[in-house]
Structure formats: structure tokens, C-alpha cells
Design an enzyme around this catalytic site. Structure first.
Site, short mmCIF file in Angstrom:
data_model
loop_
_atom_site.label_atom_id
_atom_site.label_comp_id
_atom_site.label_asym_id
_atom_site.label_seq_id
_atom_site.Cartn_x
_atom_site.Cartn_y
_atom_site.Cartn_z
N LYS A 1 75.81 107.45 81.30
CA LYS A 1 76.53 106.18 81.30
C LYS A 1 78.01 106.54 81.40
O LYS A 1 78.61 107.03 80.44
CB LYS A 1 76.24 105.39 80.01
N CYS B 1 119.81 123.32 79.05
CA CYS B 1 119.13 123.46 77.75
C CYS B 1 117.98 124.47 77.91
O CYS B 1 117.17 124.35 78.83
CB CYS B 1 118.59 122.09 77.34
N LYS C 1 73.30 104.91 73.46
CA LYS C 1 74.71 105.24 73.20
C LYS C 1 74.84 106.47 72.32
O LYS C 1 74.14 106.61 71.31
CB LYS C 1 75.39 104.06 72.48
N ASP D 1 81.89 106.40 81.55
CA ASP D 1 82.82 105.56 80.81
C ASP D 1 84.07 105.31 81.66
O ASP D 1 85.08 105.98 81.51
CB ASP D 1 83.19 106.28 79.51
N GLU E 1 80.72 103.31 89.12
CA GLU E 1 81.78 103.39 88.13
C GLU E 1 82.95 104.20 88.70
O GLU E 1 82.74 105.25 89.29
CB GLU E 1 81.21 104.08 86.88
N CYS F 1 117.07 114.86 76.63
CA CYS F 1 118.22 115.76 76.50
C CYS F 1 118.76 115.89 77.92
O CYS F 1 118.02 116.26 78.82
CB CYS F 1 117.74 117.10 75.96
N ASP G 1 93.88 124.29 101.78
CA ASP G 1 94.63 123.02 101.78
C ASP G 1 95.52 122.89 103.01
O ASP G 1 95.63 121.83 103.61
CB ASP G 1 95.58 122.97 100.57
N TYR H 1 93.60 121.88 106.02
CA TYR H 1 93.19 120.48 105.92
C TYR H 1 94.39 119.59 106.26
O TYR H 1 94.30 118.66 107.06
CB TYR H 1 92.67 120.17 104.51
N TYR I 1 75.85 104.15 90.96
CA TYR I 1 74.64 104.19 90.15
C TYR I 1 73.59 103.14 90.52
O TYR I 1 72.56 103.05 89.86
CB TYR I 1 74.97 104.11 88.65
N SER J 1 75.69 93.25 81.88
CA SER J 1 75.97 94.35 80.97
C SER J 1 74.65 95.13 80.75
O SER J 1 73.67 94.85 81.44
CB SER J 1 76.46 93.74 79.67
N LEU J 2 74.65 96.07 79.84
CA LEU J 2 73.40 96.79 79.55
C LEU J 2 73.02 96.57 78.09
O LEU J 2 73.90 96.51 77.22
CB LEU J 2 73.58 98.29 79.80
N ARG K 1 84.30 94.13 88.03
CA ARG K 1 83.22 93.37 87.39
C ARG K 1 83.73 92.02 86.89
O ARG K 1 83.04 91.01 86.96
CB ARG K 1 82.67 94.19 86.23
N CYS L 1 118.92 122.48 72.11
CA CYS L 1 120.32 122.85 72.40
C CYS L 1 121.32 122.03 71.60
O CYS L 1 122.52 122.30 71.65
CB CYS L 1 120.61 122.71 73.90
N GLU M 1 70.16 108.79 83.57
CA GLU M 1 71.44 109.27 84.14
C GLU M 1 72.56 108.96 83.16
O GLU M 1 72.39 108.12 82.27
CB GLU M 1 71.68 108.57 85.49
N CYS N 1 119.15 117.10 70.54
CA CYS N 1 118.09 117.92 71.11
C CYS N 1 117.71 119.06 70.14
O CYS N 1 118.59 119.81 69.72
CB CYS N 1 118.53 118.50 72.45
S1 IVH Z 1 73.37 100.30 85.67
C1 IVH Z 1 73.51 96.11 84.50
N1 IVH Z 1 74.10 102.76 85.39
O1 IVH Z 1 77.84 100.21 82.01
C2 IVH Z 1 72.67 96.99 85.33
N2 IVH Z 1 75.56 101.07 84.58
O2 IVH Z 1 77.37 98.34 79.80
C3 IVH Z 1 73.42 97.82 86.22
N3 IVH Z 1 77.64 101.94 83.62
O3 IVH Z 1 79.10 97.41 83.59
C4 IVH Z 1 74.19 98.82 85.51
N4 IVH Z 1 77.21 104.08 83.96
O4 IVH Z 1 79.63 99.58 84.73
C5 IVH Z 1 74.42 101.48 85.17
N5 IVH Z 1 74.62 105.00 85.22
C6 IVH Z 1 74.94 103.73 85.02
C7 IVH Z 1 76.16 103.36 84.41
C8 IVH Z 1 76.43 102.01 84.20
C9 IVH Z 1 78.09 103.19 83.48
C10 IVH Z 1 78.38 100.74 83.18
C11 IVH Z 1 78.36 99.62 84.17
C12 IVH Z 1 78.12 98.38 83.37
C13 IVH Z 1 78.19 98.86 81.97
C14 IVH Z 1 77.22 98.06 81.14
#
Ligand code: IVH
Length: 702
Positions: free
Chosen positions: A133, A462, A345, A135, A192, A457, A51, A54, A244, A100-101, A154, A442, A131, A439
Site C-alpha cells: 500500500k 564564513c 495496515k 503511501d 499512486e 549568515c 547521462d 542521453y 495498481y 477508499s480501502l 482522487r 564566524c 501488493e 553566526c
Molecule cells: S487499490 C479502492 N492498491 O490507498 C480500490 N490502492 O486507502 C482501489 N493505495 O486511495 C485501490 N496503494 O490511493 C490500491 N496497491 C494499492 C494501493 C492503493 C496505495 C491507496 C489508493 C487509495 C487508498 C485507499
């Protein structure tokens, strides 16, 4: 890179800025190096450079740019820090909607998805990618002419907010990426923004003690940080990213070349990896799979159900995508989701339990944290019995009572938190939570600032606070005293061996050795790591002192601004502090208050007297450092020019470190004759440099 690193580490500001020509060259080299180490650190998760080194390089570049502002390029690594208020976020319209998905909860939903894709594309075999998803919070990034020009949230999918200033503070997002190499002039990538599960826990703790605010989970933490009005605070939130999707690609004439030049999602991810983006397809995450049919997809997702908990980032499912971009285009989209992708999911990680009692804990700043003791309950493979309730407001807002049935979730399998109370289960025997007025450690009267939600406190002596302050001082991010962990400190404190931070450096080792569980060797190790900590760089001492709200970023800024000794800070005013990057009015006031306190000055003076470093490092010190310092080596095969022992000696004499096996932590593999599996393995890790014996000798002797 090693030679360039060593050269620049020995370059002083005076030499670097002797002429404008020198400054231009050095700044370009520093940018190249810092980008290289950033990539290793943030994308490959490897850190060959200490570090302090750097920071030295970074500071040198910052100072060169201060002297010659025209050398400050928009993609300079220094441009990630600093910055000020971004104010409101202008709305921008997405050129391609951010949809959305569609969701799958069972295997049959995946089979139906496959049937629909085949029908839409009139194919009999379709390859998919799988891959995680992630969060977090999604972003769209626009690159033009290889530079990041815009970043947007978004929003409602049609329109998002312009958060460019904040996104520029995220180290895993490249400020420039050579798309032009692939004939792309304008690219839109999507991904994301997330927070590592473990970093979230630390952040939660810092925020709660400093501001009393809580973050429900890593997703909210990421979304909140992206919308911080003061972009200089974004760095503190430790945001990371996973890209992604390459959502659009245009050539210089404005032609859409996505389907023609970027033919599969997997190749696009590969390309983006090479360009410096962090994607799940990067080898070290092992989070990207190409499946030739839907059955392979189903098997792979099954594996991830178990892997989910071991992943460092919160994920709530797996995303399945048609690999070929041309086929994706044939599938099309509804208003809500593309028909070429689906999210499988995972089950929510929630459990119900009874809140049996509440303990009130005292932190190092005196903040009182209520902690709910639950009837132990299994949650995603871990037994949960203790959950932080953060502060009084949190309890009142959720109407939490003792005896309640509460719903618990685990953010990223690390920290459990209460999401709601099941009021239907109330029997009338529940008791309201009575917050203490004194507290618990103390007995002094608790106080609350008008603008805060935490009770504190205020007795700095303390014992609970003192104990927590010592723990904070020795912790990994502070003075990093190995072997002086939380429990040992608590034991020493209880036994009267350690009563203050200064006592760490005047421990009675003779007495310790007589304690149960301690022997000559362990005492020796403890003494060595305590002694070694005296030489820690100044910013670590500043963190260790525990100034409220002054985290790593602020501590580094302060250390870099100090000319020679920490004591200079005693005279700094809030006005002066506010001019520093990353220091807002509140932090500035905390710093002034901290150094104005005579007790704190006494601690600093004592630490100094005991040999703890209170000085900003001098350039001279680093000239003595070994040539190979910060780099790791491994030898394999039969060496012709020197013995194995000699090779090891050369590495160690020059400050390098030896590793026993090939891993991503290895920087150099030196290969003799008839090298075998180690060489094969190293070839698969792109960050390992493979050297011949001659090349190794050249590295040492030049
Ligand atoms: S692909 C809509 N890939 O999920 C097609 N989305 O529920 C492009 N998300 O708003 C999305 N991981 O932000 C894709 N590996 C992944 C993802 C991903 C998380 C989120 C994305 C989207 C939401 C939809």
C-alpha cells in the site's frame, strides 16, 4: 538498440535536419530510443547509457523539433519538460468513483474478509493478490486511442482535479501506451504518485536551503508537487509512480470489456507492465504475490513486515485483492470501499523522546538550520538522536521547547522528523528556544529576508559555508569526485590542506600521503578521481558551483543552451533566462546574481586555468567514443571463435564494461557452447540481450 544509439550519437543537428525527410526519420528514431532508455531507467531501474549520451540524444530531438515544430508529437519525450503555468485545476467528475480501502489491523480481520468474499461470490476457494500500500497521492489516468488524455487527483472520490499538465512531467507515466494491441480503446488506470525515500531526503535539503520551506513526509511532498501551479517545476520534485489497478476498459464501440478481456488483476498488472507502466508486479521490485488462499496471504504479509524498511518507497501496509475481476464485480462495493479488497495496515513508526538541546548548523548558502539533539530512541530498528527542525518558523508553529517530550516519526525510515510536542508531559522546567542572532561559525550578524523563513549568515567567507560548498562541489550529483567524501573534506579543511573549491585541483599530495590513514595507493586513487572530474560535463560543474535553487534540471537546461563556454552566462539577463524551460523568475535572479559576483568569476577562471572543463561538449568528441560505450557484457560457456581474454579485450577496447555476474545491470550475455546457470538466470531478466559469438562479433565490427 546499440547500433541505433551509436548511429544517432554520431549524428549532428546539421545532418539530421538536412532534409525534412531526414528530420522526420531521425526524430522518430530518437523518440523510440529515448522511450526505450526511459523505460530501462525508470521502470527497470537500469541505466546502460551515460547521462551525457542521453542528454545528447534528448537535445538533438529537441533541436530537430525546434526546427520542424510539426514533428513534435504529443507523446514525444521532449514534451515532459518545459510547459508553464497550469493555473487553477479544473474539477472533473470521476466516471467510476475513487473509493477508499477497508482496513485490517490483525490476522483475524483478514480471515473475516476471506469469509465475506466467499459468501458474496459463493466460492469455496478464492485466489488473492498482495501488493504494497503505497503511501503517496492517488491518480486516475485516462488513455484514449493509446494516448494519455487526462490525469486527475482522487479529490473527494467523486470529483477530483485535472492535473494532466503536471502528470505529464512524471517520467514513469507513459504519455502513450498501446492498449489497442489488447483491443482496448479507452482505459482508466489508477495508481499512486510517490517519491523515493532517499530522493525525498535530498529534495527536503534542497528546498529547505533554497526556500526555507519544509515537507512533512514523502506523501505530502508528492501531493504538493502534483498541485504545483507551475508545471515546469514538477520535474524537480522527482515524482515516480506505481500503477495498481486497471479500473476500466472499453472497446472502440464503447463496450465495457474489463471482466471479459482483462480477467484477473495479476494479468492486468502484467499487461500494464508490458505497456510501459511501472507496477509492483515488475520483477525487479519483487512486490507482487499471487496467493491461492488467505493463509498464504497472511504468511506473505508477515514477511513484508520485515521487508518494509528495505523497500525504497514509503508503504503503510499491504493491499489484498481478489484476483479475478469477475469475482470482484460480484463482491461489489459500499459507498466507502470495494468489498473485494482490504488494506492490512502496518504499525505506525512513532516514538517519544526528550529534546535535550538544539545545535545551529550553517549550510553552504549560509542558511542556519536548527537541529534537535534527542535522548537516543529506537525507531523502526534505528537509533535516532538527531532531528532537523528546519527553521525558526517550524519551531514556533509547533511550540517546541528544550526539555519537551516530542513525538518522532521516520519518513521512509530515512529521515526522522518531529510530528508533535506532548504538552501534557510539560513540568514547567522547559526552556524557550533562543535563536542565535550571530553566526555560530564566524560570528557575523544573521539576516532574514522578508519572504523567507531562514536566517542566514551573509559572510561568504564564513568557514562553515566554505567547507559545505567544497562538500557540495565534490558530491555525487555535482562533480562526483569519488574518494573525496564529506569527512575527508572536513579533515583536509581542518588541516589546512583544502581551503577553497579551487584547492581541490591543487592539493599537496605529498602532504596528504604523510597524513594518518593515507598510503601511496589511496593517494593515487584520490588523484585519479580528481583528475577524472576535470572532464565532467558542464552541467555537473554548474550544479557544483551551487547556484541557489538551480538543481539538476536547471543546470542541464543552462548547459544545453550555452553555445560554447560557461562564461557566456556572465552576460545573460533575467529576461533571457526566464525564456528557458524550467527557469522561473526567482531562479533566473539567482543565476544573474551568482555570475555577477566577482568572487564567483574568479573561482570559475581558476578552475578553468586548472584544467576543469567549462565547455559545452562538442559533437566531435563523441565520435571518438567506443562503439560499446555505456553497455555491459559478460561471457559464458566455452567460446569457440576467440579466447576469453580476447573477448574481454574487444569489449574494453570498444569502450564497453565487463561484469562478473548476471544482474539487471547486465546488457549483453555472450554465450559459447555448453552455457549453464548464467544463461538460465539471464533468460529470466527481460532486459538482458543474449548474443551468440557471431552476433557479438557483428556488434563490434559493424
Ligand atoms: S487499490 C479502492 N492498491 O490507498 C480500490 N490502492 O486507502 C482501489 N493505495 O486511495 C485501490 N496503494 O490511493 C490500491 N496497491 C494499492 C494501493 C492503493 C496505495 C491507496 C489508493 C487509495 C487508498 C485507499
Amino acid at each position: 538498440m546499440i547500433d541505433l544509439t551509436n548511429k544517432l550519437l554520431k549524428t549532428s543537428l546539421t545532418a539530421a535536419t538536412a532534409t525534412e525527410q531526414n528530420a522526420t526519420e531521425t526524430a522518430a528514431q530518437l523518440r523510440q530510443l529515448l522511450n526505450y532508455y526511459d523505460r530501462l531507467y525508470y521502470i527497470e531501474a537500469a541505466s546502460p547509457l551515460p547521462d551525457t549520451d542521453y542528454d545528447y540524444l534528448f537535445d538533438l530531438l529537441r533541436r530537430i523539433e525546434q526546427k520542424y515544430p510539426n514533428l513534435r508529437t504529443t507523446d514525444s519525450p521532449t514534451q515532459r519538460v518545459g510547459g508553464g503555468l497550469s493555473g487553477d485545476f479544473p474539477t472533473i467528475t470521476h466516471t467510476i468513483p475513487m473509493l477508499s480501502l477497508d482496513k485490517a489491523y490483525e490476522t483475524t480481520n483478514l480471515v473475516d474478509f476471506d469469509t465475506s468474499v466467499k459468501k458474496l461470490t459463493t466460492q469455496t476457494d478464492v485466489a488473492y493478490t498482495v501488493e504494497p500500500k503505497f503511501d503517496g497521492s492517488s491518480v486516475a489516468l485516462i488513455y484514449e486511442n493509446d494516448l494519455l488524455v487526462r490525469a486527475a487527483t482522487r479529490g473527494d472520490g467523486e470529483q477530483g482535479e485535472d492535473i494532466t499538465a503536471n502528470v505529464r512531467k512524471i517520467p514513469t507515466i507513459p504519455l502513450s501506451a498501446t492498449f489497442s494491441k489488447y483491443g482496448i480503446y479507452r482505459a482508466e488506470v489508477r495508481g499512486e504518485i510517490i517519491i523515493n525515500k532517499h530522493k525525498f531526503v535530498e529534495l527536503q535539503q534542497t528546498l529547505i536551503t533554497s526556500t526555507g520551506k519544509t515537507l512533512a513526509n514523502p506523501r505530502n511532498a508528492a501531493a504538493g508537487a502534483l498541485r504545483l501551479k507551475d508545471s515546469s517545476r514538477v520535474a524537480e520534485r522527482k515524482l515516480e509512480s506505481f500503477i495498481y489497478q486497471l479500473a476500466a476498459a472499453f472497446d472502440q464501440q464503447g463496450n465495457d470489456i474489463l471482466a471479459t478481456h482483462c480477467q484477473t488483476h495479476s494479468q492486468n498488472m502484467e499487461m500494464m507492465n508490458k505497456l510501459g507502466f511501472r507496477t509492483p508486479a515488475a520483477k525487479q521490485y519483487n512486490a507482487f504475490e499471487i496467493c491461492t488462499n488467505i493463509n498464504e496471504v497472511i504468511d506473505h504479509i508477515d514477511k513484508w513486515k520485515a521487508l518494509r524498511d528495505t523497500f525504497d518507497y514509503e508503504i503503510d501496509g499491504m493491499v489484498v485483492k481478489v484476483d479475478k475481476v469477475a469475482l470482484q464485480e460480484q463482491c461489489g462495493a459500499t459507498n466507502h470501499h470495494p468489498k473485494w479488497a482490504i488494506a492490512f495496515k502496518f504499525d505506525a513508526k512513532q516514538a517519544a523522546s526528550i529534546l535535550e538541546k538544539i545545535d545551529f548548523q550553517v549550510g553552504r548558502t549560509g542558511a542556519i538550520t536548527p537541529v534537535a539533539k534527542l535522548k537516543p530512541v529506537q525507531l523502526a530498528g534505528v537509533m535516532v538522536s538527531s532531528v532537523s527542525l528546519h527553521n525558526e518558523e517550524f519551531i514556533r508553529e509547533r511550540d517546541i521547547m528544550i526539555g519537551d517530550t516530542v513525538l518522532v516519526e521516520r519518513a521512509g525510515d530515512v529521515i526522522p522528523y518531529i510530528t508533535a510536542v506532548d504538552t501534557d508531559k510539560r513540568t514547567g522546567t522547559e526552556q524557550a528556544v533562543v535563536f542565535p542572532t550571530e553566526c555560530p561559525s564566524c560570528g557575523s550578524k544573521l539576516q532574514k529576508n522578508e519572504d523567507e523563513s531562514v536566517w542566514r549568515c551573509l559572510n561568504a567567507d564564513c568557514s562553515a559555508q566554505v567547507e559545505e560548498r567544497i562538500i557540495h562541489f565534490a558530491a555525487k550529483d555535482s562533480m562526483d569526485i569519488r574518494g573525496l567524501g564529506d569527512q575527508i573534506i572536513r579533515n583536509f579543511y581542518k588541516d589546512g590542506l583544502l581551503n577553497s573549491i579551487e584547492d581541490i585541483y591543487q592539493l599537496n599530495y605529498f602532504k596528504i600521503q604523510q597524513q594518518e590513514g593515507w598510503g601511496t595507493k589511496s593517494v593515487e586513487n584520490l588523484r585519479n578521481s580528481i583528475e577524472a572530474s576535470k572532464k565532467q560535463p558542464l552541467h555537473r560543474l554548474i550544479i557544483g558551483l551551487g547556484i541557489r535553487e538551480a538543481g539538476q534540471t536547471t543546470a542541464k537546461t543552462l548547459a544545453q543552451t550555452i553555445d560554447k563556454d560557461l562564461e557566456e552566462l556572465y552576460d545573460w539577463t533575467t529576461e533571457k533566462l526566464k525564456t528557458l524551460p524550467d527557469v522561473g523568475p526567482k531562479v533566473a535572479a539567482n543565476i544573474v546574481a551568482f555570475f555577477a559576483e566577482p568572487k564567483n568569476r574568479v573561482i570559475i577562471a581558476k578552475l578553468k586555468e586548472l584544467g576543469v572543463n567549462t565547455q559545452q561538449h562538442e559533437d566531435a568528441k563523441r565520435i571518438e567514443r567506443g562503439k560499446l560505450s555505456g553497455f555491459t557484457f559478460l561471457f559464458t560457456g566455452s567460446l569457440q571463435q576467440f579466447s576469453r581474454d580476447k573477448a574481454h579485450e574487444l569489449v574494453e577496447q570498444n569502450g564497453g564494461k565487463l561484469l562478473g555476474s548476471v544482474s539487471k545491470n547486465l546488457n549483453y550475455l555472450v554465450v559459447g557452447e555448453n552455457a549453464g546457470s548464467k544463461l538460465d538466470k539471464a533468460k529470466k531478466i527481460p532486459t538482458i540481450n543474449i548474443l551468440t559469438e557471431d552476433e557479438f562479433l557483428a556488434l563490434v565490427h559493424n
